[in-house]
Write a protein that holds these residues in place. Structure first.
Motif, PDB file in Angstrom:
ATOM      1  N   THR A   1       0.820  -1.197   0.000  1.00 40.54           N
ATOM      2  CA  THR A   1       0.000   0.000   0.000  1.00 40.54           C
ATOM      3  C   THR A   1       0.862   1.259   0.000  1.00 40.54           C
ATOM      4  OG1 THR A   1      -1.559  -1.281   1.274  1.00 40.54           O
ATOM      5  CG2 THR A   1      -1.979   1.081   1.103  1.00 40.54           C
ATOM      6  N   GLY A   2       0.736   2.054  -1.046  1.00 43.25           N
ATOM      7  CA  GLY A   2       1.441   3.318  -1.101  1.00 43.25           C
ATOM      8  C   GLY A   2       2.794   3.218  -1.772  1.00 43.25           C
ATOM      9  N   THR A   3       3.407   2.042  -1.768  1.00 47.49           N
ATOM     10  CA  THR A   3       4.731   1.902  -2.370  1.00 47.49           C
ATOM     11  C   THR A   3       4.594   1.301  -3.769  1.00 47.49           C
ATOM     12  OG1 THR A   3       5.462   1.419  -0.148  1.00 47.49           O
ATOM     13  CG2 THR A   3       7.064   1.140  -1.876  1.00 47.49           C
ATOM     14  N   LEU A   4       3.856   0.203  -3.838  1.00 46.33           N
ATOM     15  CA  LEU A   4       3.568  -0.405  -5.136  1.00 46.33           C
ATOM     16  C   LEU A   4       2.244   0.148  -5.687  1.00 46.33           C
ATOM     17  CD1 LEU A   4       4.648  -4.028  -4.263  1.00 46.33           C
ATOM     18  CD2 LEU A   4       5.780  -2.479  -5.863  1.00 46.33           C
TER      19      LEU A   4
ATOM     20  N   ILE B   1       5.234  -7.397   0.595  1.00 45.66           N
ATOM     21  CA  ILE B   1       4.843  -7.744   1.960  1.00 45.66           C
ATOM     22  C   ILE B   1       3.705  -6.826   2.366  1.00 45.66           C
ATOM     23  CG2 ILE B   1       5.597  -7.892   4.345  1.00 45.66           C
ATOM     24  CD1 ILE B   1       8.366  -8.436   3.428  1.00 45.66           C
ATOM     25  N   THR B   2       2.564  -7.385   2.723  1.00 50.54           N
ATOM     26  CA  THR B   2       1.428  -6.518   3.004  1.00 50.54           C
ATOM     27  C   THR B   2       0.567  -7.046   4.132  1.00 50.54           C
ATOM     28  OG1 THR B   2      -0.558  -5.524   2.053  1.00 50.54           O
ATOM     29  CG2 THR B   2       0.086  -7.656   1.181  1.00 50.54           C
ATOM     30  N   GLY B   3      -0.115  -6.120   4.785  1.00 46.84           N
ATOM     31  CA  GLY B   3      -1.075  -6.509   5.810  1.00 46.84           C
ATOM     32  C   GLY B   3      -2.417  -6.828   5.191  1.00 46.84           C
TER      33      GLY B   3
ATOM     34  N   VAL C   1       2.072 -16.367   0.330  1.00 47.11           N
ATOM     35  CA  VAL C   1       1.957 -17.038   1.627  1.00 47.11           C
ATOM     36  C   VAL C   1       1.340 -16.044   2.595  1.00 47.11           C
ATOM     37  CG1 VAL C   1       3.389 -17.716   3.596  1.00 47.11           C
ATOM     38  CG2 VAL C   1       3.828 -18.708   1.345  1.00 47.11           C
ATOM     39  N   SER C   2       0.447 -16.501   3.447  1.00 46.50           N
ATOM     40  CA  SER C   2      -0.146 -15.575   4.417  1.00 46.50           C
ATOM     41  C   SER C   2       0.607 -15.650   5.737  1.00 46.50           C
ATOM     42  CB  SER C   2      -1.617 -15.909   4.640  1.00 46.50           C
ATOM     43  OG  SER C   2      -1.715 -17.090   5.394  1.00 46.50           O
ATOM     44  N   GLY C   3       0.408 -14.648   6.555  1.00 43.77           N
ATOM     45  CA  GLY C   3       1.072 -14.580   7.845  1.00 43.77           C
ATOM     46  C   GLY C   3       0.779 -15.813   8.677  1.00 43.77           C
ATOM     47  N   ALA C   4      -0.496 -16.265   8.606  1.00 44.40           N
ATOM     48  CA  ALA C   4      -0.887 -17.439   9.388  1.00 44.40           C
ATOM     49  C   ALA C   4      -0.121 -18.666   8.910  1.00 44.40           C
ATOM     50  CB  ALA C   4      -2.380 -17.665   9.266  1.00 44.40           C
ATOM     51  N   GLU C   5       0.001 -18.820   7.583  1.00 44.13           N
ATOM     52  CA  GLU C   5       0.741 -19.958   7.026  1.00 44.13           C
ATOM     53  C   GLU C   5       2.215 -19.884   7.422  1.00 44.13           C
ATOM     54  OE1 GLU C   5      -1.971 -20.577   3.003  1.00 44.13           O
ATOM     55  OE2 GLU C   5      -0.268 -19.207   2.975  1.00 44.13           O
TER      56      GLU C   5
ATOM     57  N   VAL D   1       5.003 -13.170  -2.563  1.00 41.99           N
ATOM     58  CA  VAL D   1       4.051 -12.291  -1.880  1.00 41.99           C
ATOM     59  C   VAL D   1       3.775 -12.825  -0.479  1.00 41.99           C
ATOM     60  CG1 VAL D   1       1.665 -11.459  -1.882  1.00 41.99           C
ATOM     61  CG2 VAL D   1       2.920 -11.602  -4.037  1.00 41.99           C
ATOM     62  N   TYR D   2       3.863 -11.931   0.499  1.00 39.95           N
ATOM     63  CA  TYR D   2       3.443 -12.259   1.857  1.00 39.95           C
ATOM     64  C   TYR D   2       2.226 -11.394   2.169  1.00 39.95           C
ATOM     65  CZ  TYR D   2       8.073 -14.352   2.422  1.00 39.95           C
ATOM     66  OH  TYR D   2       9.209 -15.114   2.279  1.00 39.95           O
ATOM     67  N   ALA D   3       1.092 -12.045   2.514  1.00 42.35           N
ATOM     68  CA  ALA D   3      -0.115 -11.282   2.787  1.00 42.35           C
ATOM     69  C   ALA D   3      -0.523 -11.449   4.239  1.00 42.35           C
ATOM     70  CB  ALA D   3      -1.235 -11.759   1.873  1.00 42.35           C
ATOM     71  N   ARG D   4      -1.360 -10.517   4.722  1.00 40.23           N
ATOM     72  CA  ARG D   4      -1.852 -10.548   6.102  1.00 40.23           C
ATOM     73  C   ARG D   4      -0.735 -10.826   7.104  1.00 40.23           C
ATOM     74  NH1 ARG D   4      -6.005  -8.021   5.460  1.00 40.23           N
ATOM     75  NH2 ARG D   4      -8.080  -8.908   5.404  1.00 40.23           N
ATOM     76  N   VAL D   5       0.394 -10.176   6.889  1.00 39.45           N
ATOM     77  CA  VAL D   5       1.499 -10.389   7.822  1.00 39.45           C
ATOM     78  C   VAL D   5       1.453  -9.344   8.925  1.00 39.45           C
ATOM     79  CG1 VAL D   5       3.098 -11.486   6.227  1.00 39.45           C
ATOM     80  CG2 VAL D   5       3.019  -9.008   6.395  1.00 39.45           C
TER      81      VAL D   5
END
Ligand code: ADP
Ligand code: MG
Length: 855
Positions: A334-337, A521-523, A546-550, A568-572
């Motif tokens: 968000t904001g960078t890409l 890397i994103t939330g 891959v998600s943060g939970a994974e 890609v790392y999501a919901r981290v």
């Protein structure tokens, strides 16, 4: 309000007393008051220790050992009656000092300018509206808003606290954040760490939100009192500077030993002590690369200014070097890409009336002057939608009240507010990431499935999705989060689009070609992240998300094994970022990592290049970064890497040039001394160093990037600055320079039978071979004849300038006499030109062979 207030017991006064003391009120100061106070109190800045004065820089130049050798040489010359020689040596010493001073002063001012660019901002309320102003413009009486990640910009008496936690280690040494509290009653004697109703300059907000009245600014703050005792922090030296210093020292010591040996052998062999002394001095002057470290410093400093022009502000000098060998770029989404310009595009709700209430109330965005929205883009997008659709009006947005809140943080991924109703009940609104929210809501199974389907559909379209919920409860307690945020009634989903940045796509392409791995890397939700990553072309070579939970589930071994596949790392959560950095570093990679929140600071510090965000970044994250992007743009990181590579190349070329020149001089003098020839006097060597070490060396240092900088893989940071092969090439170039110079001497001395002519021809040939070598070194791989002249003409200008200087010494009769040279005729010049051009031909052949054997 006057500045004579002796009694500064802000912490034990009531808020009414503070308002009165500061002659301010809830609407803040009027412009008139601000201007009056700025005159009385000055800028809200800590005075910094003075940077080095020009005189100090000049005196520093004389700390050099080489300078003292020369001064002694000048004294001996004078004593033996060689007054002109003495004068010339002194002249060169002074000129060197002045040139060195100019270079260093320039580097200092470039660094100074950068410091000012990184100055912080603050949000204040003035004349009833919220404004963002440079923190230096705050005056006592201003009302300041604080939120997680802010550096406290002045000493504040707090008037509002929502779970506000502040880390005050700079003042108290205590690194655990302090929870602030308005209700405390404090003794006058309370120590700083106990003043829970105050916030102090230089401390950092780690959690929550708050408001305070600026009571002290600038040097009147508690920090100001400490700052008065601070001394200047020393300038950091980069690993490269250290390495070059080492090379320089080793060479100096080696040369002095050789010079002493030659002196001893000569004396024992029956030669004049005076002659031998000057040969030893010539040798030292020739071999000690006294200008090398200075040139590198100025190249680094000028590189920093260029990076700043391109939007990357370097906060630590070593980062300039590290950037050039960066291999992995981990970037926020968000904001960078993406553009961080969010627009609500879809809403799913059964109870829109209450949803709109929630969108407006559960929201920290503010209306500033001229109806401008100030705040997090996710939240301003919601208000923007409400206003555009005429669901709320500006007045009701401005007059929102709240009676409790649990702020957003990137760990919880949700935020909560409570509003007291007329009947005394609290209405609690919660918004946040759907996956975090749904488990808090009371939902039937089929309703849940439907919402999840809805959510998936929205994320596939690259929408950022927020879920909203509410409940009515008898009381509200921000401290018991789990209880407050439970048993909620689901209100709906809101999806907003945040388009990818146009430049990001091209930058991804560049990364691919330049051997850089870009990782998102994103939330945000995995679906949203994937959609955007695909759009940007980030998911080549079957890379996965891959998600943060994974990630949490994965054992360290499994993670390290999968590492290279994950794009890609999501919901981290922020702590995952540190784990990702460490895993890459374990593989020996140089990692750049972006971050904007308070919790990103550890990952920013752990990364080789911590990248802060100039616009959206918190003060804390910027403070932990090596580089700050003025435009928050991914493409700027790639541009900075390109600059880093260019700078490294240029330093490499410059040092290579300086060392090979010195090698040439040393070999020539050594051979001549053994043969018993009087090749060159110290002033000749001094002059050549002056002519070649300055303009061409600097020109090589500021060369534009070569055409292939971003078409080759990153430099391996484990390879030494010069490999054995490169040292070999440096020596060979020096050897050829020496051979050509000696050839010129032999022709003059034996063919034309004039020792003075021999020296003159050797003198010009040595200088010209060095200048042609500089041309050859313009590129370490490609032929000079393929380089675009238009963009790379500075070196040629330096070449012409230096050639003119060199020729003036042999062409102007007075100078010729001073330097004890003979006049040259066309034939002599022809021979010199031929010999000098051979140097360039040699280097080009060397490169040609290297290209052919592909090394
Ligand atoms: P990033 O900046 O990496 O995109 P954030 O950590 O800002 O991710 O946000 C993660 C998730 O938290 C978002 O996908 C969104 O669902 C939710 N969220 C973001 N901002 C807010 C906010 N101000 N209030 C509530 N929830 C939010
Ligand atoms: Mg964010």
């Amino acid at each position: 309000m006057n500045n004579q207030i002796e009694n500064k017991d802000w912490h034990c006064k009531s808020i009414e007393e503070i308002w009165a003391d500061c002659e301010s009120n809830k609407d803040g100061l009027e412009q008139q008051q601000v201007e009056e106070r700025r005159i009385i109190f000055g800028e809200n800045k800590l005075l910094e220790a003075k940077s080095k004065t020009i005189l100090a820089i000049l005196l520093d130049q004389f700390k050099d050992f080489m300078i003292w050798v020369l001064i002694i040489a000048a004294l001996i010359s004078w004593w033996t009656g060689e007054h002109i020689d003495a004068a010339i040596i002194l002249f060169v010493v002074i000129l060197n000092g002045i040139l060195g001073t100019i270079q260093e002063a320039k580097a200092e001012s470039a660094l100074e300018a950068l410091k000012n660019m990184a100055a912080p901002f603050a949000r204040v309320i003035r004349a009833g509206t919220m404004q963002r102003i440079p923190a230096a413009e705050i005056v006592p009486g201003d009302i300041i808003a604080l939120e997680a990640g802010d550096s406290v910009p002045a000493d504040l008496r707090l008037i509002e606290c929502a779970s506000l936690k502040i880390e005050e280690s700079a003042l108290t040494g205590e690194s655990v954040p302090v929870e602030k509290n308005l209700a405390v009653k404090l003794e006058r004697s309370a120590v700083l760490g106990d003043r829970l109703n105050m916030a102090f300059t230089g401390s950092n907000v780690t959690y929550g939100r708050g408001m305070g009245i600026a009571v002290d600014t600038g040097m009147n703050t508690q920090m100001g009192k400490i700052a008065q005792q601070l001394t200047q922090t020393p300038q950091e030296t980069t690993p490269l500077q250290k390495k070059l210093n080492q090379i320089s020292n080793v060479l100096s010591v080696g040369v002095l030993i050789i010079a002493a040996l030659i002196f001893a052998v000569g004396i024992l062999g029956g030669r004049e002590a005076y002659d031998m002394f000057f040969i030893a001095v010539s040798l030292s002057v020739a071999a000690i690369p006294e200008g090398m470290v200075a040139v590198v410093t100025i190249v680094l400093a000028m590189g920093m200014s260029r990076m700043a022009d391109r939007g990357a502000i370097i906060r630590r000098l070593p980062a300039v070097e590290t950037l050039g060998s960066t291999q992995i770029i981990c970037s926020d989404k968000t904001g960078t890409l993406t553009q961080n310009k969010m627009t609500v595009t879809s809403i799913h709700s059964e109870n829109t009336e209450l949803l709109y209430q929630a969108m407006g109330f559960c929201n920290d965005a503010q209306l500033g002057a001229e109806s401008q929205l100030i705040g997090d883009p996710t939240e301003t997008a919601l208000i923007d939608y409400l206003l555009k659709e005429k669901l709320w009006d500006e007045g009701s947005i401005k007059s929102r009240q709240r009676d409790g809140e649990i702020p957003f943080d990137s760990e919880r991924k949700r935020s909560t507010v409570a509003i007291k109703q007329a009947d005394g009940m609290f209405r609690v609104f919660v918004k946040g990431a759907p996956d975090q929210m749904l488990s808090l809501c009371e939902l039937q199974d089929n309703a849940l499935t439907e919402i999840l389907q809805q959510n998936d559909k929205m994320t596939e379209q690259a929408l950022r999705v927020l879920a909203f919920a509410y409940k009515d409860s008898l009381d509200f307690n921000a401290a018991s989060v789990t209880e407050t945020e439970s048993g909620l009634n689901f209100l709906g989903l809101v999806g907003m689009i945040d388009p990818p940045r146009d430049e990001a796509k091209a930058a991804m392409e560049t990364c691919q070609i330049a051997g850089l791995t870009a990782i998102m890397i994103t939330g945000d939700h995995k679906g949203t992240a994937l959609a955007i990553a695909k759009d940007l072309g980030m998911l080549r070579d079957d890379r996965i998300a891959v998600s943060g939970a994974e990630l949490e589930e994965m054992k360290e071994e499994e993670f390290e094994q999968k590492l290279t596949q994950i794009g890609v790392y999501a919901r981290v959560a922020p702590e995952h970022k540190s784990r990702i950095v460490r895993a890459w570093q374990k593989r020996g990679k140089i990692v750049a990592m972006t971050g904007d929140g308070v919790n990103d600071a550890p990952a920013l510090k752990a990364a080789d290049i911590g990248v802060g965000m100039g616009i959206t970044g918190t003060d804390v994250s910027k403070g932990a970064s090596d580089m700050v992007l003025t435009d928050d743009n991914f493409a700027t990181i790639v541009a900075a890497v390109e600059e880093g590579r260019r700078i490294f190349d240029n330093i490499h070329k410059t040092v290579r040039f300086l060392l090979s020149s010195n090698a040439g001089e040393v070999i020539a003098i050594l051979v001549a001394t053994i043969a018993g020839w009087n090749l060159l006097a110290p002033i000749h060597i001094l002059w050549i160093n002056l002519v070649t070490d300055t303009f061409p060396a600097l020109a090589l240092g500021v060369e534009p990037a070569e055409a292939d900088v971003m078409r080759r893989p990153p430099r391996d940071s484990k390879i030494p600055f010069f490999t054995k092969k490169e040292w070999g090439r440096i020596l060979v170039v020096g050897l050829v320079e020496a051979i050509l110079t000696l050839a010129a001497f032999v022709i003059g001395n034996f063919y034309y039978e004039s020792a003075s002519l021999g020296t003159t021809m050797a003198f010009v040939t040595l200088a010209m071979t060095q200048l042609f070598a500089a041309i050859g070194f313009q590129s370490e791989r490609s032929s000079v004849f393929t380089i675009k002249f238009k963009e790379h003409n500075k070196l040629w200008l330096a070449f012409l300038l230096s050639t003119a200087l060199q020729l003036s010494v042999v062409l102007v009769p007075t100078l010729r006499d001073i330097f004890k040279l003979s006049p040259l005729n066309i034939a002599h010049f022809g021979i010199i030109a031929l010999l000098a051009v051979l140097m360039l031909i040699f280097i080009e052949t060397q490169k040609f062979v290297a290209r052919r054997t592909a090394d």
